[in-house]
Design a protein around this motif. Structure first.
Motif: not given
Length: 56
Positions: A3-4, A17-24, A46-49
């Protein structure tokens, strides 16, 4: 699970806001408490657009 915190695309500071590696996320309005701006973003693995900068 890794998470990050999401970083603001404008000022690069951590948001609340925290996200996990499977978050979309699609069309997510990200609010930054430091620069006080809202930005629409998409996130996959983890790629932000940045979609566009919305007026707050």
């Amino acid at each position: 699970m890794q998470t990050e915190f999401i970083r603001c695309p404008i000022c690069r500071n951590k948001t609340r806001v925290q996200i996990r590696d499977d978050t979309e996320l699609k069309n997510f309005p990200l609010f930054c408490p430091k620069c006080r701006q809202v930005t629409l973003i998409n996130i996959t693995q983890f790629k932000i657009t940045v979609i566009k900068e919305a007026d707050a």
